[in-house]
Design a protein around this motif. Sequence first.
Motif, mmCIF file in Angstrom:
data_model
loop_
_atom_site.group_PDB
_atom_site.id
_atom_site.type_symbol
_atom_site.label_atom_id
_atom_site.label_comp_id
_atom_site.label_asym_id
_atom_site.label_seq_id
_atom_site.Cartn_x
_atom_site.Cartn_y
_atom_site.Cartn_z
ATOM 1 N N LYS A 37 0.809 -1.222 0.000
ATOM 2 C CA LYS A 37 0.000 0.000 0.000
ATOM 3 C C LYS A 37 0.845 1.276 0.000
ATOM 4 N N GLU A 46 -1.982 6.917 -6.208
ATOM 5 C CA GLU A 46 -3.440 7.019 -6.146
ATOM 6 C C GLU A 46 -3.872 8.451 -5.833
ATOM 7 N N GLU A 47 -3.156 9.094 -4.919
ATOM 8 C CA GLU A 47 -3.470 10.482 -4.576
ATOM 9 C C GLU A 47 -3.187 11.414 -5.749
ATOM 10 N N TYR A 58 -5.945 11.029 -8.280
ATOM 11 C CA TYR A 58 -7.153 11.761 -7.866
ATOM 12 C C TYR A 58 -7.020 13.246 -8.185
ATOM 13 N N LYS A 106 -11.732 9.268 -7.387
ATOM 14 C CA LYS A 106 -11.076 8.327 -6.491
ATOM 15 C C LYS A 106 -10.879 6.984 -7.199
ATOM 16 N N THR A 125 -8.219 3.312 -7.144
ATOM 17 C CA THR A 125 -7.121 2.569 -6.539
ATOM 18 C C THR A 125 -6.104 2.220 -7.627
ATOM 19 N N ALA A 126 -4.945 1.772 -7.192
ATOM 20 C CA ALA A 126 -3.923 1.355 -8.153
ATOM 21 C C ALA A 126 -4.443 0.218 -9.032
ATOM 22 N N ASP A 130 -7.560 -0.353 -9.841
ATOM 23 C CA ASP A 130 -8.529 0.218 -10.788
ATOM 24 C C ASP A 130 -7.818 0.796 -12.008
#
Length: 283
Positions: free
Chosen positions: A219, A226-227, A230, A236, A238-239, A241
Amino acid sequence: FYQLTGILFLLASSLIFAKGGKILVIPQDGSHWLSMRPVVEKLQQNGHEVVVVVPSTSLYMKPKEPQNYTVKLYPTPYAEEHLAVVLKSFVNAHFIEQSLLNIIITMYQSILEMSRFFFTNCKSLLHNEDMMKYLRESKFDVVFTDPILMCGTIIAEHLSVPSVYFLRGLPCGMDFEATQCPSPPSYVPRLFLNNSDSMTFAQRVKNMLVRMLEFVYCKPIFIPFEELAYEIIQKKVTATDLLSRGSVWLMRYDFVFEFPRPVMPNMVFIGGINCDQKKKLSQ
């Protein structure tokens, strides 16, 4: 006969009017780029318009080298000397003789440091307004990228164009998670354990524990990306996604040398693509 003739005519017509596409290449420095470069050169030779976006400071992606594709540079906030120190530290961490636990800790720390370093690259690119404006206005057909640290993946999502991945693998088995391939811990050994695909009960328990730990220690590697995603795409994700958006996964290994496991139709094995091409024998 007439149906076959018609099909052949349509195929011939499509080839006549076919033209090369516009390909945006977001590579990863180091040996990753050395593997990708011959493919990029071949794409350009085959009539595609290829644009490679590289940082101003890099190990192997030198814009002064002769090439038949377009190179776009973006500035980075570090000198080449700093890059050399970071990479040397990363390489040395892999050759220290120590226990399994210390190997995992040392490699994890070096991977974290390296990912933070390349995150700086990615952030510099995505915050470069002139470069991002150029990428948006260029109307690329596809993004060809090494998704190991996901910068190209974020750009493909931002530009709303399909992406083609060129990779050996991803940390924590995220390549199989993103493609929704089954990867049961009872049969597929995790990294560092040196197990075969025929494990004892104790080995399977150990394999399962390592798989559970991957949710924890992977993580911190991907949270910054990920941030950043966004911030860029205002959504939003995730990696996993982001990685799942890949249209084609070009896997740089041979299936016969890996542990048997199910794969998806868009995963293409291209092991041997970087093997040196020998000249034919005279006789």
